[in-house]
Scaffold this motif. Sequence first.
Motif, PDB file in Angstrom:
ATOM      1  N   ARG A  93       0.814  -1.225   0.000  1.00 31.25           N
ATOM      2  CA  ARG A  93       0.000   0.000   0.000  1.00 31.25           C
ATOM      3  C   ARG A  93       0.843   1.268   0.000  1.00 31.25           C
ATOM      4  NH1 ARG A  93      -4.738  -0.574  -1.648  1.00 31.25           N
ATOM      5  NH2 ARG A  93      -5.475   1.118  -0.374  1.00 31.25           N
ATOM      6  N   TRP A  94       2.178   1.129   0.022  1.00 28.13           N
ATOM      7  CA  TRP A  94       3.056   2.299   0.081  1.00 28.13           C
ATOM      8  C   TRP A  94       2.799   3.267  -1.066  1.00 28.13           C
ATOM      9  CZ3 TRP A  94       8.428  -0.233   1.385  1.00 28.13           C
ATOM     10  CH2 TRP A  94       8.408  -0.677   2.705  1.00 28.13           C
ATOM     11  N   ASP A  95       2.651   2.757  -2.266  1.00 28.41           N
ATOM     12  CA  ASP A  95       2.452   3.648  -3.422  1.00 28.41           C
ATOM     13  C   ASP A  95       1.148   4.434  -3.303  1.00 28.41           C
ATOM     14  OD1 ASP A  95       4.857   2.917  -4.558  1.00 28.41           O
ATOM     15  OD2 ASP A  95       3.962   1.338  -5.800  1.00 28.41           O
ATOM     16  N   VAL A  96       0.116   3.804  -2.786  1.00 25.03           N
ATOM     17  CA  VAL A  96      -1.173   4.486  -2.609  1.00 25.03           C
ATOM     18  C   VAL A  96      -1.028   5.619  -1.591  1.00 25.03           C
ATOM     19  CG1 VAL A  96      -3.562   4.190  -1.826  1.00 25.03           C
ATOM     20  CG2 VAL A  96      -2.476   2.417  -3.216  1.00 25.03           C
ATOM     21  N   VAL A  97      -0.343   5.345  -0.481  1.00 26.82           N
ATOM     22  CA  VAL A  97      -0.143   6.361   0.555  1.00 26.82           C
ATOM     23  C   VAL A  97       0.743   7.490   0.029  1.00 26.82           C
ATOM     24  CG1 VAL A  97       0.825   6.796   2.858  1.00 26.82           C
ATOM     25  CG2 VAL A  97      -0.546   4.740   2.440  1.00 26.82           C
ATOM     26  N   ARG A  98       1.803   7.140  -0.690  1.00 23.16           N
ATOM     27  CA  ARG A  98       2.679   8.170  -1.277  1.00 23.16           C
ATOM     28  C   ARG A  98       1.886   9.083  -2.203  1.00 23.16           C
ATOM     29  NH1 ARG A  98       6.886   3.980  -1.699  1.00 23.16           N
ATOM     30  NH2 ARG A  98       8.542   4.582  -0.278  1.00 23.16           N
ATOM     31  N   ALA A  99       1.048   8.504  -3.041  1.00 14.69           N
ATOM     32  CA  ALA A  99       0.255   9.303  -3.985  1.00 14.69           C
ATOM     33  C   ALA A  99      -0.750  10.180  -3.248  1.00 14.69           C
ATOM     34  CB  ALA A  99      -0.459   8.379  -4.972  1.00 14.69           C
ATOM     35  N   ALA A 100      -1.404   9.638  -2.224  1.00 13.63           N
ATOM     36  CA  ALA A 100      -2.433  10.389  -1.498  1.00 13.63           C
ATOM     37  C   ALA A 100      -1.863  11.600  -0.760  1.00 13.63           C
ATOM     38  CB  ALA A 100      -3.148   9.469  -0.512  1.00 13.63           C
ATOM     39  N   PHE A 101      -0.618  11.470  -0.274  1.00 16.66           N
ATOM     40  CA  PHE A 101      -0.041  12.537   0.540  1.00 16.66           C
ATOM     41  C   PHE A 101       1.124  13.255  -0.125  1.00 16.66           C
ATOM     42  CE2 PHE A 101      -2.171   9.746   3.575  1.00 16.66           C
ATOM     43  CZ  PHE A 101      -2.983  10.671   4.213  1.00 16.66           C
ATOM     44  N   GLY A 102       1.385  12.952  -1.379  1.00 16.46           N
ATOM     45  CA  GLY A 102       2.450  13.636  -2.106  1.00 16.46           C
ATOM     46  C   GLY A 102       3.833  13.331  -1.594  1.00 16.46           C
ATOM     47  N   ILE A 103       4.047  12.121  -1.115  1.00 15.29           N
ATOM     48  CA  ILE A 103       5.353  11.727  -0.592  1.00 15.29           C
ATOM     49  C   ILE A 103       6.244  11.320  -1.770  1.00 15.29           C
ATOM     50  CG2 ILE A 103       6.580  10.112   0.910  1.00 15.29           C
ATOM     51  CD1 ILE A 103       3.881   9.832   2.452  1.00 15.29           C
ATOM     52  N   PRO A 104       7.424  11.929  -1.900  1.00 14.19           N
ATOM     53  CA  PRO A 104       8.313  11.578  -3.017  1.00 14.19           C
ATOM     54  C   PRO A 104       8.679  10.094  -2.990  1.00 14.19           C
ATOM     55  CG  PRO A 104       9.124  13.531  -1.875  1.00 14.19           C
ATOM     56  CD  PRO A 104       8.008  12.968  -1.046  1.00 14.19           C
ATOM     57  N   ARG A 130      11.582   8.572  -0.776  1.00 14.79           N
ATOM     58  CA  ARG A 130      11.474   8.593   0.688  1.00 14.79           C
ATOM     59  C   ARG A 130      10.941   7.259   1.178  1.00 14.79           C
ATOM     60  NH1 ARG A 130      12.475  13.919   2.441  1.00 14.79           N
ATOM     61  NH2 ARG A 130      13.547  14.728   0.618  1.00 14.79           N
ATOM     62  N   ARG A 131      11.517   6.782   2.256  1.00 12.89           N
ATOM     63  CA  ARG A 131      11.112   5.503   2.831  1.00 12.89           C
ATOM     64  C   ARG A 131       9.929   5.724   3.768  1.00 12.89           C
ATOM     65  NH1 ARG A 131      15.356   1.756   5.979  1.00 12.89           N
ATOM     66  NH2 ARG A 131      13.959   0.045   6.424  1.00 12.89           N
ATOM     67  N   LEU A 132       8.900   4.961   3.598  1.00  8.93           N
ATOM     68  CA  LEU A 132       7.686   5.093   4.407  1.00  8.93           C
ATOM     69  C   LEU A 132       7.764   4.108   5.573  1.00  8.93           C
ATOM     70  CD1 LEU A 132       4.900   6.394   4.647  1.00  8.93           C
ATOM     71  CD2 LEU A 132       4.017   4.575   3.206  1.00  8.93           C
ATOM     72  N   LEU A 133       7.814   4.635   6.792  1.00 11.48           N
ATOM     73  CA  LEU A 133       7.888   3.781   7.982  1.00 11.48           C
ATOM     74  C   LEU A 133       6.552   3.640   8.673  1.00 11.48           C
ATOM     75  CD1 LEU A 133      11.222   5.110   9.496  1.00 11.48           C
ATOM     76  CD2 LEU A 133      10.868   3.064   8.118  1.00 11.48           C
ATOM     77  N   GLY A 134       5.743   4.655   8.628  1.00 12.73           N
ATOM     78  CA  GLY A 134       4.446   4.639   9.283  1.00 12.73           C
ATOM     79  C   GLY A 134       3.765   5.977   9.096  1.00 12.73           C
ATOM     80  N   VAL A 135       2.557   6.066   9.620  1.00 10.05           N
ATOM     81  CA  VAL A 135       1.759   7.277   9.493  1.00 10.05           C
ATOM     82  C   VAL A 135       1.288   7.674  10.891  1.00 10.05           C
ATOM     83  CG1 VAL A 135      -0.378   8.232   8.549  1.00 10.05           C
ATOM     84  CG2 VAL A 135       0.982   6.642   7.180  1.00 10.05           C
ATOM     85  N   VAL A 136       1.416   8.946  11.222  1.00 10.97           N
ATOM     86  CA  VAL A 136       0.864   9.480  12.461  1.00 10.97           C
ATOM     87  C   VAL A 136      -0.439  10.172  12.093  1.00 10.97           C
ATOM     88  CG1 VAL A 136       1.169  11.118  14.355  1.00 10.97           C
ATOM     89  CG2 VAL A 136       3.120   9.781  13.543  1.00 10.97           C
ATOM     90  N   ALA A 137      -1.539   9.676  12.642  1.00 13.51           N
ATOM     91  CA  ALA A 137      -2.855  10.271  12.404  1.00 13.51           C
ATOM     92  C   ALA A 137      -3.213  11.159  13.590  1.00 13.51           C
ATOM     93  CB  ALA A 137      -3.903   9.171  12.224  1.00 13.51           C
ATOM     94  N   LEU A 138      -3.689  12.362  13.300  1.00 15.65           N
ATOM     95  CA  LEU A 138      -4.062  13.330  14.336  1.00 15.65           C
ATOM     96  C   LEU A 138      -5.483  13.801  14.097  1.00 15.65           C
ATOM     97  CD1 LEU A 138      -0.909  15.642  14.178  1.00 15.65           C
ATOM     98  CD2 LEU A 138      -1.354  13.834  15.834  1.00 15.65           C
ATOM     99  N   GLY A 139      -6.189  14.118  15.164  1.00 11.36           N
ATOM    100  CA  GLY A 139      -7.529  14.666  15.013  1.00 11.36           C
ATOM    101  C   GLY A 139      -8.158  14.917  16.367  1.00 11.36           C
ATOM    102  N   TYR A 140      -9.324  15.519  16.327  1.00  5.85           N
ATOM    103  CA  TYR A 140     -10.079  15.749  17.550  1.00  5.85           C
ATOM    104  C   TYR A 140     -10.973  14.550  17.805  1.00  5.85           C
ATOM    105  CZ  TYR A 140      -8.435  20.504  17.431  1.00  5.85           C
ATOM    106  OH  TYR A 140      -7.642  21.608  17.433  1.00  5.85           O
ATOM    107  N   ALA A 141     -10.963  14.062  19.018  1.00  6.18           N
ATOM    108  CA  ALA A 141     -11.782  12.908  19.370  1.00  6.18           C
ATOM    109  C   ALA A 141     -13.257  13.299  19.385  1.00  6.18           C
ATOM    110  CB  ALA A 141     -11.369  12.375  20.741  1.00  6.18           C
ATOM    111  N   VAL A 142     -14.105  12.375  19.008  1.00  5.60           N
ATOM    112  CA  VAL A 142     -15.545  12.572  19.070  1.00  5.60           C
ATOM    113  C   VAL A 142     -15.964  12.435  20.528  1.00  5.60           C
ATOM    114  CG1 VAL A 142     -17.768  11.602  18.379  1.00  5.60           C
ATOM    115  CG2 VAL A 142     -15.871  11.645  16.759  1.00  5.60           C
TER     116      VAL A 142
END
Length: 86
Positions: free
Chosen positions: A26-37, A40-52
């Motif tokens: 899924r690395w290519d999909v994530v790179r495309a969605a977030f504009g990651i060159p 660059r090596r993809l190690l993980g994603v930090v998701a942030l937001g306000y809790a419901v």
Amino acid sequence: MAALLALLTAVDEGLGALLLGVPGDRWDVVRAAFGIPPDRRLLGVVALGYAVARPPGGSARRPRRPLSEVVHDGRFGVPWDGPAAR
């Protein structure tokens, strides 16, 4: 360590945060969605937001178990007695 600091800072600021891994296929999909060159090596994603806002779940209503039941001293089954035991 950088991800841990980002997660702790987010929580301190009142945000919900989590670190999630991305499967290699899924690395290519994530790179495309977030504009990651692509170089660059993809190690993980930090998701942030306000809790419901919602009422606390069952685990929040239960009392915590004592540390002696969940922390072991050197091997499983040997209860940890805290710093005073050293």
